[in-house]
Scaffold this motif. Structure first.
Motif, short mmCIF file in Angstrom:
data_model
loop_
_atom_site.label_atom_id
_atom_site.label_comp_id
_atom_site.label_asym_id
_atom_site.label_seq_id
_atom_site.Cartn_x
_atom_site.Cartn_y
_atom_site.Cartn_z
N MET A 1 0.85 -1.17 0.00
CA MET A 1 0.00 0.00 0.00
C MET A 1 0.90 1.24 0.00
SD MET A 1 -2.98 1.05 2.70
CE MET A 1 -4.29 0.11 1.97
N HIS A 2 0.58 2.19 -0.81
CA HIS A 2 1.38 3.42 -0.91
C HIS A 2 1.09 4.32 0.29
CE1 HIS A 2 2.90 7.24 -2.53
NE2 HIS A 2 3.73 6.44 -3.20
N GLU A 3 2.13 5.03 0.74
CA GLU A 3 1.97 5.86 1.94
C GLU A 3 0.90 6.94 1.77
OE1 GLU A 3 5.25 9.28 2.09
OE2 GLU A 3 6.15 7.32 1.84
N SER A 4 0.69 7.44 0.56
CA SER A 4 -0.34 8.46 0.37
C SER A 4 -1.74 7.88 0.58
CB SER A 4 -0.22 9.10 -1.01
OG SER A 4 -0.46 8.15 -2.03
N ALA A 5 -1.91 6.59 0.30
CA ALA A 5 -3.21 5.94 0.53
C ALA A 5 -3.49 5.84 2.03
CB ALA A 5 -3.23 4.55 -0.10
N VAL A 6 -2.46 5.52 2.81
CA VAL A 6 -2.61 5.44 4.26
C VAL A 6 -2.90 6.83 4.82
CG1 VAL A 6 -1.47 4.87 6.44
CG2 VAL A 6 -1.13 3.41 4.42
N GLN A 7 -2.15 7.82 4.36
CA GLN A 7 -2.36 9.20 4.82
C GLN A 7 -3.78 9.67 4.51
OE1 GLN A 7 0.84 11.06 2.71
NE2 GLN A 7 2.33 10.65 4.34
N GLY A 8 -4.27 9.36 3.33
CA GLY A 8 -5.63 9.73 2.96
C GLY A 8 -6.68 9.03 3.80
N ALA A 9 -6.44 7.76 4.10
CA ALA A 9 -7.39 7.00 4.92
C ALA A 9 -7.45 7.55 6.34
CB ALA A 9 -6.99 5.52 4.94
N VAL A 10 -6.30 7.93 6.91
CA VAL A 10 -6.27 8.51 8.25
C VAL A 10 -6.99 9.85 8.25
CG1 VAL A 10 -4.76 9.46 10.05
CG2 VAL A 10 -4.20 7.28 8.99
N HIS A 11 -6.73 10.66 7.25
CA HIS A 11 -7.39 11.97 7.14
C HIS A 11 -8.91 11.80 7.03
CE1 HIS A 11 -7.99 16.15 6.08
NE2 HIS A 11 -8.64 15.76 4.99
N ASP A 12 -9.34 10.89 6.17
CA ASP A 12 -10.78 10.64 5.99
C ASP A 12 -11.43 10.10 7.27
OD1 ASP A 12 -10.49 11.48 3.38
OD2 ASP A 12 -10.50 9.44 2.53
N ALA A 13 -10.72 9.23 7.99
CA ALA A 13 -11.25 8.68 9.23
C ALA A 13 -11.42 9.77 10.28
CB ALA A 13 -10.33 7.57 9.75
N GLY A 14 -10.46 10.67 10.35
CA GLY A 14 -10.56 11.78 11.29
C GLY A 14 -11.74 12.68 10.97
N ARG A 22 -7.01 18.42 12.02
CA ARG A 22 -6.64 17.48 10.98
C ARG A 22 -5.93 16.28 11.58
NH1 ARG A 22 -2.49 17.58 6.28
NH2 ARG A 22 -3.57 16.21 4.83
N ALA A 23 -6.33 15.08 11.21
CA ALA A 23 -5.69 13.85 11.68
C ALA A 23 -4.65 13.42 10.65
CB ALA A 23 -6.72 12.75 11.85
N THR A 24 -3.46 13.06 11.14
CA THR A 24 -2.38 12.61 10.26
C THR A 24 -1.75 11.34 10.84
OG1 THR A 24 -0.65 13.85 11.39
CG2 THR A 24 -1.84 15.01 9.64
N CYS A 25 -0.94 10.69 10.05
CA CYS A 25 -0.20 9.53 10.55
C CYS A 25 0.73 9.94 11.68
CB CYS A 25 0.59 8.89 9.41
SG CYS A 25 -0.47 8.15 8.14
#
Length: 77
Positions: A1-14, A22-25
């Protein structure tokens, strides 16, 4: 999984959780460190976060309100 996908998922979950900040990794990294320090595991925290110097880990202790080392006194139990 690409790091930008994880970052986007964390942002969306927040956002879905209704967080106002803003929620970040990196937010998760800080939260993880604080919970470890609250448990009194300074050396483990240093190792898990990859800090070469314990002074870097100790930066987190200003948030932990259980004394300078983040450890509860046996008298507090």
């Amino acid at each position: 999984m690409h790091e930008s996908a994880v970052q986007g998922a964390v942002h969306d979950a927040g956002r879905a959780a209704g967080l106002t900040n803003r929620a970040t990794c990196h937010t998760l990294r800080h939260s993880f460190a604080i919970h470890l320090l609250e448990a009194g595991t300074i050396r483990a925290t240093q190792t898990l976060l990859g800090h070469k110097n314990v002074r870097t880990t100790m930066i987190y202790t200003h948030i932990v309100d259980r004394g300078p080392l983040g450890v509860l006194s046996p008298l507090d139990h």
